[in-house]
Design a protein around this motif. Sequence first.
Motif, PDB file in Angstrom:
ATOM      1  N   ASN A   1       4.997  14.000  -2.418  1.00  0.00           N
ATOM      2  CA  ASN A   1       6.002  13.388  -1.528  1.00  0.00           C
ATOM      3  C   ASN A   1       5.508  12.128  -0.821  1.00  0.00           C
ATOM      4  OD1 ASN A   1       4.177  14.948  -0.017  1.00  0.00           O
ATOM      5  ND2 ASN A   1       5.637  15.119   1.682  1.00  0.00           N
ATOM      6  N   ILE A   2       4.266  11.706  -1.068  1.00  0.00           N
ATOM      7  CA  ILE A   2       3.773  10.530  -0.362  1.00  0.00           C
ATOM      8  C   ILE A   2       3.823   9.291  -1.262  1.00  0.00           C
ATOM      9  CG2 ILE A   2       2.220  11.923   1.064  1.00  0.00           C
ATOM     10  CD1 ILE A   2      -0.118  10.781  -0.553  1.00  0.00           C
ATOM     11  N   LYS A   3       4.137   8.167  -0.627  1.00  0.00           N
ATOM     12  CA  LYS A   3       3.971   6.868  -1.269  1.00  0.00           C
ATOM     13  C   LYS A   3       2.815   6.163  -0.560  1.00  0.00           C
ATOM     14  CE  LYS A   3       8.612   5.983  -3.058  1.00  0.00           C
ATOM     15  NZ  LYS A   3       9.714   4.971  -3.179  1.00  0.00           N
ATOM     16  N   PHE A   4       2.131   5.319  -1.267  1.00  0.00           N
ATOM     17  CA  PHE A   4       0.900   4.778  -0.682  1.00  0.00           C
ATOM     18  C   PHE A   4       0.534   3.421  -1.267  1.00  0.00           C
ATOM     19  CE2 PHE A   4       0.001   7.478  -4.288  1.00  0.00           C
ATOM     20  CZ  PHE A   4      -0.944   6.788  -5.034  1.00  0.00           C
ATOM     21  N   GLU A   5      -0.311   2.727  -0.502  1.00  0.00           N
ATOM     22  CA  GLU A   5      -0.877   1.453  -0.940  1.00  0.00           C
ATOM     23  C   GLU A   5      -2.385   1.636  -1.084  1.00  0.00           C
ATOM     24  OE1 GLU A   5      -0.068  -2.885   0.592  1.00  0.00           O
ATOM     25  OE2 GLU A   5      -1.691  -2.031   1.813  1.00  0.00           O
ATOM     26  N   ILE A   6      -2.935   1.220  -2.214  1.00  0.00           N
ATOM     27  CA  ILE A   6      -4.384   1.246  -2.432  1.00  0.00           C
ATOM     28  C   ILE A   6      -4.948  -0.051  -1.868  1.00  0.00           C
ATOM     29  CG2 ILE A   6      -6.231   1.444  -4.134  1.00  0.00           C
ATOM     30  CD1 ILE A   6      -4.026   2.654  -6.016  1.00  0.00           C
ATOM     31  N   GLN A   7      -5.862   0.064  -0.915  1.00  0.00           N
ATOM     32  CA  GLN A   7      -6.387  -1.109  -0.229  1.00  0.00           C
ATOM     33  C   GLN A   7      -7.862  -1.314  -0.561  1.00  0.00           C
ATOM     34  OE1 GLN A   7      -5.566  -0.461   3.964  1.00  0.00           O
ATOM     35  NE2 GLN A   7      -3.443  -1.100   3.727  1.00  0.00           N
TER      36      GLN A   7
ATOM     37  N   VAL B   1     -12.724   1.455  -0.613  1.00  0.00           N
ATOM     38  CA  VAL B   1     -11.315   1.530  -1.012  1.00  0.00           C
ATOM     39  C   VAL B   1     -10.637   2.571  -0.137  1.00  0.00           C
ATOM     40  CG1 VAL B   1      -9.701   2.119  -2.860  1.00  0.00           C
ATOM     41  CG2 VAL B   1     -11.766   0.818  -3.387  1.00  0.00           C
ATOM     42  N   GLU B   2      -9.447   2.229   0.353  1.00  0.00           N
ATOM     43  CA  GLU B   2      -8.702   3.144   1.219  1.00  0.00           C
ATOM     44  C   GLU B   2      -7.287   3.334   0.697  1.00  0.00           C
ATOM     45  OE1 GLU B   2     -10.896   2.244   5.488  1.00  0.00           O
ATOM     46  OE2 GLU B   2      -9.117   1.068   4.944  1.00  0.00           O
ATOM     47  N   ILE B   3      -6.682   4.451   1.104  1.00  0.00           N
ATOM     48  CA  ILE B   3      -5.313   4.775   0.745  1.00  0.00           C
ATOM     49  C   ILE B   3      -4.469   4.734   2.038  1.00  0.00           C
ATOM     50  CG2 ILE B   3      -3.743   6.513  -0.206  1.00  0.00           C
ATOM     51  CD1 ILE B   3      -5.659   5.381  -2.263  1.00  0.00           C
ATOM     52  N   LEU B   4      -3.509   3.832   2.101  1.00  0.00           N
ATOM     53  CA  LEU B   4      -2.605   3.751   3.253  1.00  0.00           C
ATOM     54  C   LEU B   4      -1.299   4.460   2.906  1.00  0.00           C
ATOM     55  CD1 LEU B   4      -1.542   2.557   5.966  1.00  0.00           C
ATOM     56  CD2 LEU B   4      -0.770   0.574   4.617  1.00  0.00           C
ATOM     57  N   ILE B   5      -0.946   5.466   3.700  1.00  0.00           N
ATOM     58  CA  ILE B   5       0.321   6.169   3.497  1.00  0.00           C
ATOM     59  C   ILE B   5       1.459   5.259   3.966  1.00  0.00           C
ATOM     60  CG2 ILE B   5       1.668   8.245   3.966  1.00  0.00           C
ATOM     61  CD1 ILE B   5      -0.973   8.731   2.479  1.00  0.00           C
ATOM     62  N   THR B   6       2.331   4.868   3.056  1.00  0.00           N
ATOM     63  CA  THR B   6       3.435   3.955   3.404  1.00  0.00           C
ATOM     64  C   THR B   6       4.749   4.661   3.649  1.00  0.00           C
ATOM     65  OG1 THR B   6       3.902   3.572   1.053  1.00  0.00           O
ATOM     66  CG2 THR B   6       2.369   2.036   2.132  1.00  0.00           C
TER      67      THR B   6
END
Length: 297
Positions: free
Chosen positions: A214-220, A288-293
Motif C-alpha cells: 500500500n505504500i508509494k515511495f521515492e528512492i533517494q 540510499v533512502e526510501i521516502l514514503i510519498t
Amino acid sequence: MKQFFALLTFLLFAFYGHSQELSQVKSDKYSVYFDFDKHTLTTTEYNKLKSYVDSLGNIVILSISLEGYCDDRGTAEYNRALSIRRANTVETILGEIASKQRNVEGKGKIDLRIVDMDQFELETKRLFNRRVDIYFEYFHNDYVDLNKPIEELPTQEELTIRNTKIKTFEDKPLKPGDIITMKNLYFEGGRAILLRKSEKQLEKLLKQIQENPNIKFEIQGHVCCIDTNYFRDAVDEDTGISNLSESRAEAIYNFLIANGIPEDRMSYKGYGRDYPIIGGKEKNNKRVEILITDIIE
C-alpha cells in the motif's frame, strides 16, 4: 538476483567502455621541484602546480600516481624516506586543489648515483632529481558548468526536522514523509555499480516492499565528499555527468522493476549532498533512502 547483477554489470561496463571512448581519456605528467633536503613546496612551486591543475579545465580525474625522487647525497635509507615525504606532501596538496582525484599513491624513488659529470652538470642533475612526478589519467567533463550558481541548500533547522522522520519498515504505522535509510548497500567508488555484498540488503528491501503493497515511495540517492561550493552532485565516472546520486538511486529502481515492483509505485531522484547526516561521518552521507510519498487506502 545473480542474473540481475550479471546483466547490470555487463550493461554498465559496455556503456562505460563506449562513454570512455567518446570522452577521450587522456594521460599527462607534471613534475614539482623541492629545495635541497626539503619536503615542503615553495610558494612558487605550489602556485605552479595549482595553475597547472586549473589549466586542465573541467575534468574527471580517474587516477593520480605519484613518484618522489631525491638527489644522490645522503644515505639510501635517508633519501628514500625523504622522497616518500615529498610524495606525501604532493598528495596532501592535490587533495586540496584537485578534490575529484582518486587512487593517489606515493612511491619513494632514488635515481642512481651520478658519475662522470662536471660540477655544473652535477648540480643541475641534482636539482632536477629533487622532485615528485605526478601522473594524471582524466577525461574532460562537458556536463558541469562551474559558473552556474548553486541553489540554496537546506538550513540546519530543515535538516534537523528531516532527521526526525528517519524510520524503519518495522515502525508502524508508516506515513507520508517518513524516510527509511538502506544500510549495507555498497557501490563501486564513483560508480553506480552495486557490489555483491549488497545482495542481502537488496533481497531484504525487495521483501519489505512486497510486504507493504500500500505504500508509494521515492528512492533517494545521496553522496559524500564533494565541494558543495561548486557541485550539487558527484561525477558518475561511467558517464562524466554530475549525477552520481541519481544514477545510484536509478540502479535500485531498476532492480525493483526487474523483480516485479510496479513502476507506478515508485520513482527515483538524486540529492547529491543536499541532506548530510547531522553529526555523522562524511563517508556515511554516501547512502540510499526510501521516502514514503503516499499510503494507498
